[in-house]
Write an enzyme that holds these catalytic residues in place. Sequence first.
Site, PDB file in Angstrom:
ATOM      1  N   ARG A  27       0.868  -1.174   0.000  1.00 43.31           N
ATOM      2  CA  ARG A  27       0.000   0.000   0.000  1.00 43.31           C
ATOM      3  C   ARG A  27       0.908   1.227   0.000  1.00 43.31           C
ATOM      4  O   ARG A  27       2.005   1.206   0.568  1.00 43.31           O
ATOM      5  CB  ARG A  27      -0.895   0.016   1.241  1.00 43.31           C
ATOM      6  CG  ARG A  27      -1.845  -1.176   1.347  1.00 43.31           C
ATOM      7  CD  ARG A  27      -2.638  -1.110   2.652  1.00 43.31           C
ATOM      8  NE  ARG A  27      -3.553  -2.236   2.766  1.00 43.31           N
ATOM      9  CZ  ARG A  27      -3.259  -3.394   3.355  1.00 43.31           C
ATOM     10  NH1 ARG A  27      -2.044  -3.564   3.883  1.00 43.31           N
ATOM     11  NH2 ARG A  27      -4.149  -4.369   3.419  1.00 43.31           N
ATOM     12  N   LYS A  54      -2.012  -2.790   7.902  1.00 45.35           N
ATOM     13  CA  LYS A  54      -3.220  -2.382   8.610  1.00 45.35           C
ATOM     14  C   LYS A  54      -3.373  -3.180   9.897  1.00 45.35           C
ATOM     15  O   LYS A  54      -3.063  -4.358   9.944  1.00 45.35           O
ATOM     16  CB  LYS A  54      -4.449  -2.596   7.722  1.00 45.35           C
ATOM     17  CG  LYS A  54      -4.595  -1.570   6.608  1.00 45.35           C
ATOM     18  CD  LYS A  54      -5.920  -1.734   5.896  1.00 45.35           C
ATOM     19  CE  LYS A  54      -6.142  -0.623   4.882  1.00 45.35           C
ATOM     20  NZ  LYS A  54      -7.441  -0.754   4.195  1.00 45.35           N
ATOM     21  N   HIS A  70      -1.776   3.099  -6.450  1.00 45.98           N
ATOM     22  CA  HIS A  70      -2.735   2.009  -6.253  1.00 45.98           C
ATOM     23  C   HIS A  70      -2.873   1.164  -7.515  1.00 45.98           C
ATOM     24  O   HIS A  70      -3.052  -0.061  -7.429  1.00 45.98           O
ATOM     25  CB  HIS A  70      -4.093   2.573  -5.836  1.00 45.98           C
ATOM     26  CG  HIS A  70      -4.897   1.619  -5.009  1.00 45.98           C
ATOM     27  ND1 HIS A  70      -4.427   1.058  -3.838  1.00 45.98           N
ATOM     28  CD2 HIS A  70      -6.141   1.105  -5.192  1.00 45.98           C
ATOM     29  CE1 HIS A  70      -5.346   0.252  -3.329  1.00 45.98           C
ATOM     30  NE2 HIS A  70      -6.397   0.253  -4.136  1.00 45.98           N
ATOM     31  N   ARG A 113      -0.092  -1.249  -7.501  1.00 48.73           N
ATOM     32  CA  ARG A 113      -0.373  -2.339  -6.546  1.00 48.73           C
ATOM     33  C   ARG A 113      -1.296  -3.369  -7.206  1.00 48.73           C
ATOM     34  O   ARG A 113      -1.091  -4.574  -7.073  1.00 48.73           O
ATOM     35  CB  ARG A 113      -1.011  -1.759  -5.278  1.00 48.73           C
ATOM     36  CG  ARG A 113      -1.482  -2.800  -4.252  1.00 48.73           C
ATOM     37  CD  ARG A 113      -1.872  -2.064  -2.968  1.00 48.73           C
ATOM     38  NE  ARG A 113      -2.806  -2.805  -2.132  1.00 48.73           N
ATOM     39  CZ  ARG A 113      -2.455  -3.689  -1.201  1.00 48.73           C
ATOM     40  NH1 ARG A 113      -1.181  -3.984  -1.018  1.00 48.73           N
ATOM     41  NH2 ARG A 113      -3.375  -4.283  -0.453  1.00 48.73           N
ATOM     42  N   HIS A 149      -4.074  -8.639   2.754  1.00 48.52           N
ATOM     43  CA  HIS A 149      -5.530  -8.651   2.876  1.00 48.52           C
ATOM     44  C   HIS A 149      -5.944  -9.576   4.018  1.00 48.52           C
ATOM     45  O   HIS A 149      -5.512 -10.729   4.074  1.00 48.52           O
ATOM     46  CB  HIS A 149      -6.187  -9.148   1.582  1.00 48.52           C
ATOM     47  CG  HIS A 149      -6.139  -8.163   0.471  1.00 48.52           C
ATOM     48  ND1 HIS A 149      -6.311  -8.511  -0.857  1.00 48.52           N
ATOM     49  CD2 HIS A 149      -5.949  -6.814   0.473  1.00 48.52           C
ATOM     50  CE1 HIS A 149      -6.217  -7.437  -1.617  1.00 48.52           C
ATOM     51  NE2 HIS A 149      -6.000  -6.400  -0.832  1.00 48.52           N
ATOM     52  N   TYR A 202      -9.355  -9.724  -8.166  1.00 45.63           N
ATOM     53  CA  TYR A 202      -8.369  -9.837  -9.243  1.00 45.63           C
ATOM     54  C   TYR A 202      -8.666 -11.016 -10.153  1.00 45.63           C
ATOM     55  O   TYR A 202      -8.342 -10.984 -11.337  1.00 45.63           O
ATOM     56  CB  TYR A 202      -6.958  -9.945  -8.659  1.00 45.63           C
ATOM     57  CG  TYR A 202      -6.557  -8.705  -7.915  1.00 45.63           C
ATOM     58  CD1 TYR A 202      -6.234  -7.529  -8.593  1.00 45.63           C
ATOM     59  CD2 TYR A 202      -6.546  -8.678  -6.528  1.00 45.63           C
ATOM     60  CE1 TYR A 202      -5.899  -6.386  -7.910  1.00 45.63           C
ATOM     61  CE2 TYR A 202      -6.208  -7.532  -5.837  1.00 45.63           C
ATOM     62  CZ  TYR A 202      -5.886  -6.391  -6.532  1.00 45.63           C
ATOM     63  OH  TYR A 202      -5.564  -5.246  -5.851  1.00 45.63           O
TER      64      TYR A 202
END
Length: 309
Positions: free
Chosen positions: A158, A182, A254, A257, A280, A289
């Site tokens: 990210r 995250k 992004h 990514r 994730h 994807y």
Amino acid sequence: MTMRASLAIENFLEMMSAERGAAQNTLESYRRDLEAAAEELAAKGVNLAEAETGHIRMTLDTMAAQGFAPTSQARRLSALRQFFRFLYSEGFRQDDPTGILYAPKKQKPLPKIMSVENVGKLLDRAALEANEAAEPGERIKALRLHALLETLYATGLRVSELVGLPVTVARTDHRFLLVRGKGSKDRMVPLSRKARDALQKFLTLRDSLPGSDDNPWLFPAFSESGHLARQVFARELKGLAARAGLAASSVSPHVLRHAFASHLLQNGADLRTVQQLLGHADISTTQIYTHVLEERLHKLVSEHHPLAD
């Protein structure tokens, strides 16, 4: 017992930061949404901390009437839901006025994907500028941009993770980066040879600059955080794209990514591995994807199969 809206918001954000480890970007997003709702309700004589279900529904209806996308409305409701759950858990309310409200349905758009060829053009241009820059100020910027790009495409980080890398990660095992993502979750991501080389060239020049020893960030900058702002990187990336003959509007951190994930899957990587590399928490986030690849496959057959409709 009730609280002023501003105090309630500050207490909520403090809890999200201290107890749940919410990222700064998440906290800023919560603040914007809560303060916007509080301001709108205050104009009607309503304290956000005391708002009822009808008041919350009214703020969402106002957003819809003003043309805000369903995603923005859903984000606002999510922030309000977390806020009122906090007030309930702390005993400042006896109910949660958002409990019976539902976010507007939103369709997840397929991510924009750059082709391998266009990513190559971008990286080649960055390498060329890094090699040709002579003036010291321009050289450090060119080396930095090249290192950022090679690292981003090699790891799929990210953008906030990338610009916020501590310099220590580049001084240990160069084959991997330890990334804090995250929710303060750490993960290891491998580095390509090109990324390692670009980082080493940048690091050598970075370490020769005055004051570099006192800055803990890999990509230092004169900013509030002390490291390169993601907006600055995005702006430099768009400029590079234009110089590489690509549409600047189609290139962003992004998008790169997304390219990392899509190109891995195109070349046989399994979904679980890509999920881990991207950081994730839920594999359903990664599955988008596979939809991109399905769309491309369908288009390929439609355009080239002799008996396709």
